[in-house]
Write a protein that holds these residues in place. Structure first.
Motif, short mmCIF file in Angstrom:
data_model
loop_
_atom_site.label_atom_id
_atom_site.label_comp_id
_atom_site.label_asym_id
_atom_site.label_seq_id
_atom_site.Cartn_x
_atom_site.Cartn_y
_atom_site.Cartn_z
N LYS A 13 -27.76 50.39 2.78
CA LYS A 13 -27.37 49.15 2.13
C LYS A 13 -27.88 47.96 2.93
O LYS A 13 -27.83 47.97 4.16
N THR A 42 -28.56 49.11 -1.72
CA THR A 42 -28.26 47.90 -2.48
C THR A 42 -29.53 47.31 -3.11
O THR A 42 -29.44 46.40 -3.93
N ASP A 43 -30.69 47.84 -2.76
CA ASP A 43 -31.96 47.36 -3.30
C ASP A 43 -32.17 47.94 -4.70
O ASP A 43 -32.28 49.16 -4.85
N ASP A 70 -22.62 47.20 -7.21
CA ASP A 70 -23.38 46.63 -6.10
C ASP A 70 -24.19 47.67 -5.33
O ASP A 70 -25.01 47.32 -4.51
N VAL A 71 -23.91 48.94 -5.60
CA VAL A 71 -24.54 50.01 -4.82
C VAL A 71 -25.20 51.02 -5.76
O VAL A 71 -24.61 51.44 -6.75
#
Length: 80
Positions: A13, A42-43, A70-71
């Motif tokens: 992350k 997270t990308d 978000d993940v």
């Protein structure tokens, strides 16, 4: 969602391309055949990057990818 018997979790992350792929490759090198690596990223690019990497890399199989809030979670199995 399928529950996998995860052998190891890799937290990348906050890291952007190409680091999620680089770190995933390093982590799978240390696994035994049949082990499953859970990768947390997270990308948003990791969805396509890890998919493309797994398709062109012998000895690994991308089992699943999930797009969380978000993940992004990826499950990679070492096949040889």
């Amino acid at each position: 969602m399928v529950d996998y018997e995860v052998t190891e979790t890799l937290d990348v992350k906050g890291q952007n391309c190409p680091m999620p792929v680089v770190k995933t490759k390093q982590a799978t090198d240390n696994l035994d055949e049949g082990d499953i690596l859970e990768v947390l990223a997270t990308d948003p690019g990791s969805m396509s990057d890890l998919g493309g990497w797994a398709e062109t890399t012998d000895g690994v199989e991308l089992l699943d990818q999930t797009d969380g809030e978000d993940v992004y979670t990826h499950y990679v199995r070492k096949t040889e």
